[in-house]
Scaffold this active site. Structure first.
Site, PDB file in Angstrom:
ATOM      1  N   ALA A 135       0.887  -1.042   0.047  1.00 26.61           N
ATOM      2  CA  ALA A 135       0.088   0.091  -0.105  1.00 26.61           C
ATOM      3  C   ALA A 135       1.008   1.317   0.020  1.00 26.61           C
ATOM      4  O   ALA A 135       2.037   0.968  -0.149  1.00 26.61           O
ATOM      5  CB  ALA A 135      -0.771  -0.042   1.128  1.00 26.61           C
ATOM      6  N   ASN A 136       0.346   2.413   0.274  1.00 21.54           N
ATOM      7  CA  ASN A 136       1.152   3.454   0.403  1.00 21.54           C
ATOM      8  C   ASN A 136       0.608   4.323   1.298  1.00 21.54           C
ATOM      9  O   ASN A 136      -0.518   3.933   2.270  1.00 21.54           O
ATOM     10  CB  ASN A 136       1.061   4.502  -0.977  1.00 21.54           C
ATOM     11  CG  ASN A 136      -0.267   4.812  -1.527  1.00 21.54           C
ATOM     12  OD1 ASN A 136      -0.985   5.516  -0.843  1.00 21.54           O
ATOM     13  ND2 ASN A 136      -0.763   4.270  -2.627  1.00 21.54           N
ATOM     14  N   ARG A 137       1.084   5.577   1.644  1.00 24.68           N
ATOM     15  CA  ARG A 137       0.566   6.505   3.015  1.00 24.68           C
ATOM     16  C   ARG A 137      -0.695   7.195   2.615  1.00 24.68           C
ATOM     17  O   ARG A 137      -0.789   8.265   3.355  1.00 24.68           O
ATOM     18  CB  ARG A 137       1.906   7.172   3.138  1.00 24.68           C
ATOM     19  CG  ARG A 137       2.975   6.652   3.612  1.00 24.68           C
ATOM     20  CD  ARG A 137       4.175   7.489   4.165  1.00 24.68           C
ATOM     21  NE  ARG A 137       5.513   6.774   4.192  1.00 24.68           N
ATOM     22  CZ  ARG A 137       5.743   6.157   5.286  1.00 24.68           C
ATOM     23  NH1 ARG A 137       4.957   6.389   6.263  1.00 24.68           N
ATOM     24  NH2 ARG A 137       7.033   5.432   5.217  1.00 24.68           N
ATOM     25  N   SER A 138      -1.430   7.024   1.638  1.00 27.33           N
ATOM     26  CA  SER A 138      -2.500   8.058   1.408  1.00 27.33           C
ATOM     27  C   SER A 138      -3.566   8.035   2.719  1.00 27.33           C
ATOM     28  O   SER A 138      -3.892   6.845   3.078  1.00 27.33           O
ATOM     29  CB  SER A 138      -2.916   7.580   0.059  1.00 27.33           C
ATOM     30  OG  SER A 138      -4.116   8.294   0.055  1.00 27.33           O
TER      31      SER A 138
ATOM     32  N   ALA B 168      -4.211   7.684  -4.550  1.00 26.95           N
ATOM     33  CA  ALA B 168      -2.992   7.287  -4.851  1.00 26.95           C
ATOM     34  C   ALA B 168      -2.802   5.863  -5.028  1.00 26.95           C
ATOM     35  O   ALA B 168      -2.862   4.973  -4.360  1.00 26.95           O
ATOM     36  CB  ALA B 168      -2.330   7.542  -3.580  1.00 26.95           C
TER      37      ALA B 168
END
Ligand code: CTP
Length: 427
Positions: A235-238, A302
């Site tokens: 995943a990412n930090r969005s 994102a």
């Protein structure tokens, strides 16, 4: 933590209750035809609802007052009845109430709770409905404006802050109290905000443009999760906050909003058609399903750029392999596929960059065939993922269109919608 103030300051504070204020000059009946429900909570600042009520009626608003049981310890209903020209509502179960909570909920253009105590804020945040005011708030679709006033330590208590956050995430406007001397004699954050601050919030909520009423706006938000195995993912930090703010703002301006969101901890904006997805492929399917009907598309999500070439069907066991290599393949570029399907949609992308902001945003604008791109530098603490604020450079096919300075994300959402509206023209 608050400091104890001297007796002189304390006395001056109470004296200020009775200092006559200059009568505001009323230039026009700006709120004529607006029905406002004024909920008064049990705070020492309850008396400050009186000049507020006067200002509202001076501007032409029709104000009906609902008092909580605690508020009646501070001030009598007769005061509000005399000034509003309506009986004051106090009891959910009054025999003559004629379902007042439903009538008020349906006819209100705005519900203003002023002052709001920590207790009221907590009850609203948790959807409790145990008196007339809390019941009508649950039953109403009208905008809700909350004006807190309480002890500074209470306002700063993590549970109160969490409740305020919950309300703000569900499109309730909660004003920040001001810093100064409190009724206890302490100094801190908790003072009832200035009448000017409250009036300007009321006026902007009641005169909000409905300039998106003929638009169907498709907004994406949050990260996507690409599964490694049944329990792990990439995943990412969005946080999804920018997309949420855009969805709320577009809905308030009259748009029909379809909101497609990846996994976030936020509560979806009320009355917005929300579709929750997990992966980039699921987001792509939903975006394509709703693209044709949309007139504006804002891709604030994102989207993960990579997915596992093969997702393990069962949990990977570490004792079976000491080193793990994952083979990743690109996810579909959702935004990149939209330009070729365009039938008049206005398409907006986001570019979250750590270097070469303008160059990268310009490249994405051109390669993805966008009408506008919002570029932001995610290396800065106030503009990065998860922050409540953002700053951005907006580009269109003519180059830099706007430099948006640091501001809360909900204000930036309004700015972005203004820029899009300007380019849509009058349709
Ligand atoms: N986007 C998309 N589908 C993807 C990746 C990104 O639709 N698979 C969209 C995002 O929602 C955003 C825009 O494309 O509006 C730019 O996303 P960004 O991650 O900044 O750029 P990428 O195209 O992924 O390029 P790079 O990772 O090289 O910066």
């Amino acid at each position: 933590m608050a400091d104890i103030v001297s007796d002189r300051q304390h006395n001056a504070y109470f004296a200020s209750f009775f200092t006559p204020r200059p009568t505001p000059r009323v230039t026009q009946k700006q709120l004529f035809g607006k029905h406002i429900v004024l909920g008064v909570g049990g705070s020492i600042a309850a008396y400050k609802a009186i000049p507020l009520l006067r200002r509202l009626t001076d501007l032409g608003a029709d104000v009906e007052v609902v008092m909580t049981a605690s508020a009646r310890h501070f001030i009598t209903p007769l005061t509000f009845q005399t000034l509003s020209g309506h009986p004051v509502h106090t009891d959910l179960f009054a025999s003559n109430s004629n379902m007042a909570h439903l009538r008020l909920a349906e006819t209100a253009d705005l519900i203003l709770v002023s002052p709001a105590t920590a207790n009221l804020i907590g009850r609203f945040a948790h959807g409790l409905a145990d008196d007339l005011l809390s019941t009508l708030i649950l039953a109403s679709h009208a905008p809700l404006l909350i004006v807190p006033a309480m002890d500074g330590d209470m306002w700063q208590h993590p549970r109160v802050q969490q409740n305020v956050q919950t309300l703000r995430e569900t499109s309730v406007e909660v004003l920040d109290p001001e810093f100064g001397t409190l009724a206890s004699g302490h100094v801190g954050w908790g003072r009832f905000p200035s009448e000017e601050t409250i009036m300007s919030s009321i006026i902007s909520l009641l005169t909000m443009p409905s300039d998106y009423h003929s638009e169907v706006v498709l907004i994406t938000a949050g990260p996507t999760h690409e599964a490694i195995d049944p329990v792990r993912y990439i995943a990412n930090r969005s946080s999804g906050k920018m997309g949420h703010a855009l969805a709320q703002a577009a809905q308030k301006r009259g748009a029909k909003v379809t909101f497609i969101t990846g996994p976030t901890s936020l509560t979806p904006p009320p009355s917005v058609h929300t579709i929750s997805i997990s992966t980039a492929k699921e987001m792509q399917n939903e975006v394509h399903k709703h693209f044709e009907r949309a007139t504006v598309v804002i891709m604030a999500a994102a989207v993960a750029d990579y997915q596992l070439t093969h997702t393990a069907a069962t949990k990977l066991k570490k004792h079976e392999q000491k080193h793990l290599s994952l083979t990743l393949s690109l996810t579909p570029d959702i935004l990149g596929t939209l330009a070729s399907k365009k039938t008049g949609q206005f398409i907006v992308g986001f570019a979250a960059e750590t270097e070469s902001l303008i160059e990268e945003a310009t490249r994405k604008l051109q390669e993805k065939g966008l009408d506008m791109i919002i570029a932001n530098d995610v290396t800065q603490p106030d503009t990065g993922f998860g922050s409540d604020t953002n700053a951005a450079i907006v580009l269109d096919m003519h180059g830099i269109a706007e430099n948006i300075p640091l501001m809360p994300k909900h204000e930036m959402a309004t700015k972005i919608l203004d820029l899009i509206r300007h380019r849509l023209g009058n349709r």
